[in-house]
Design an enzyme around this catalytic site. Structure first.
Site, PDB file in Angstrom:
ATOM      1  N   CYS A  85       0.817  -1.242  -0.030  1.00  0.00           N
ATOM      2  CA  CYS A  85       0.015   0.056  -0.026  1.00  0.00           C
ATOM      3  C   CYS A  85       1.078   1.258  -0.004  1.00  0.00           C
ATOM      4  O   CYS A  85       1.882   1.171   0.664  1.00  0.00           O
ATOM      5  CB  CYS A  85      -1.019  -0.126   1.263  1.00  0.00           C
ATOM      6  N   ASP A 122       0.413   3.865   1.707  1.00  0.00           N
ATOM      7  CA  ASP A 122       0.451   4.292   3.160  1.00  0.00           C
ATOM      8  C   ASP A 122       1.621   4.694   3.817  1.00  0.00           C
ATOM      9  O   ASP A 122       2.794   3.967   3.769  1.00  0.00           O
ATOM     10  CB  ASP A 122      -0.195   3.485   4.019  1.00  0.00           C
ATOM     11  N   ARG A 132       2.781   4.844   6.485  1.00  0.00           N
ATOM     12  CA  ARG A 132       3.133   4.227   7.776  1.00  0.00           C
ATOM     13  C   ARG A 132       3.645   2.831   7.315  1.00  0.00           C
ATOM     14  O   ARG A 132       3.942   1.939   8.183  1.00  0.00           O
ATOM     15  CB  ARG A 132       1.944   4.122   8.643  1.00  0.00           C
ATOM     16  N   HIS A 176      -2.194  -3.902   5.130  1.00  0.00           N
ATOM     17  CA  HIS A 176      -1.832  -3.401   6.419  1.00  0.00           C
ATOM     18  C   HIS A 176      -3.267  -3.420   7.116  1.00  0.00           C
ATOM     19  O   HIS A 176      -4.228  -2.890   6.461  1.00  0.00           O
ATOM     20  CB  HIS A 176      -0.945  -2.508   6.637  1.00  0.00           C
ATOM     21  N   CYS A 186      -6.064  -0.010   6.932  1.00  0.00           N
ATOM     22  CA  CYS A 186      -5.847   0.644   5.696  1.00  0.00           C
ATOM     23  C   CYS A 186      -6.956   1.899   5.163  1.00  0.00           C
ATOM     24  O   CYS A 186      -8.256   1.424   5.210  1.00  0.00           O
ATOM     25  CB  CYS A 186      -5.781  -0.336   4.473  1.00  0.00           C
TER      26      CYS A 186
HETATM   27 ZN    ZN Z   1      -3.165   1.361   2.955  1.00  0.00          ZN
END
Ligand code: ZN
Length: 238
Positions: free
Chosen positions: A66, A68, A70, A122, A125
């Site tokens: 992803c 993302d 993080r 994750h 999400c």
């Molecule tokens: Zn995500």
């Protein structure tokens, strides 16, 4: 070649009126500073590291994760530059008509000869949350439609969870399992297996709250394993 660390040295005169946004854009010096520190630390451990890396890359793994912020791919598995080939998009999707993802996969499998493809989702999400709630967030709705398809496919497995957070966790897991199956069904991976290239496809999920990876036990090393690995991974979630 641009001089390292000078990318944001051009600053407007103090007395020149500019919209706040333009002033804000010229202040990324700290990132160049961080970069010099990082490169220095690597060179301290191995003075020829970047020189060797500039000549060739031979990563053993392709990471499909992803976008993302993080979930930084290299860091969470402790790998250095050159060791992980990476493709990231919102909600770590492998869509059969996505030429971007397919091109990354083809380059990784056919040219770099990676031995492992890791699809890593994750928990928590945002893309999966939006798909679960069928939220309208804009253009991304069309991309996240693929996650909504996963939600519709698994119905009760998701909606029957004790809480909405649990439903989201379950959809995050099922989304990874579905994307692993998608990887296995691409012509790229099937042809690699047909020519007996060693290649394993894995499905993992990362916990934002503890920084740990979990194996969803949907590893596939040959096309005929695809369906049984998918079924047993989905069953293990119930
Ligand atoms: Zn995500």
């Amino acid at each position: 070649m641009a001089k390292a660390g000078t990318g944001s040295n051009i600053k407007p005169p103090q007395d020149l009126w500019l919209p706040a946004g333009l002033l804000f854009m010229g202040t990324l010096d700290h990132l160049f500073e961080n970069n010099r520190t990082w490169a220095g630390q690597i060179r301290q451990r191995d003075p020829d590291f970047f020189l060797k890396l500039s000549r060739q890359q031979s990563p053993e793994y392709l990471w499909i994760g992803c976008s993302d912020s993080r979930v930084p791919a290299n860091e969470i598995v402790g790998l250095l530059p050159g060791e992980l080939f990476v493709h990231r998009n919102v909600a770590n999707l492998v869509v059969h008509t996505d030429l971007n993802c397919l091109s990354v996969m083809q380059f990784a499998v056919d040219i770099l000869k990676v031995r492992h493809i890791i699809v890593c989702g994750h928990y928590g999400c945002s893309g999966v949350w939006a798909a679960l709630r069928q939220a309208r967030i804009g253009l991304s709705d069309n991309w996240l439609r693929h996650v909504q398809d996963v939600r519709a496919k698994h119905g009760q497995r998701i909606t029957g969870a004790p809480s909405e957070a649990d439903s989201c966790d379950r959809l995050c897991e099922l989304n990874v399992i579905e994307q692993v199956a998608n990887v296995c069904q691409t012509t790229i991976v099937r042809e690699a297996w047909e020519r007996r290239q060693a290649l394993a496809v894995h499905g993992w999920i990362y916990g934002l709250k503890d920084g740990l990876l979990r194996d969803l036990h949907t590893t596939v090393t040959a096309f005929p394993e695809t369906f049984t690995a998918y079924q047993s991974a989905v069953s293990a979630l119930t």
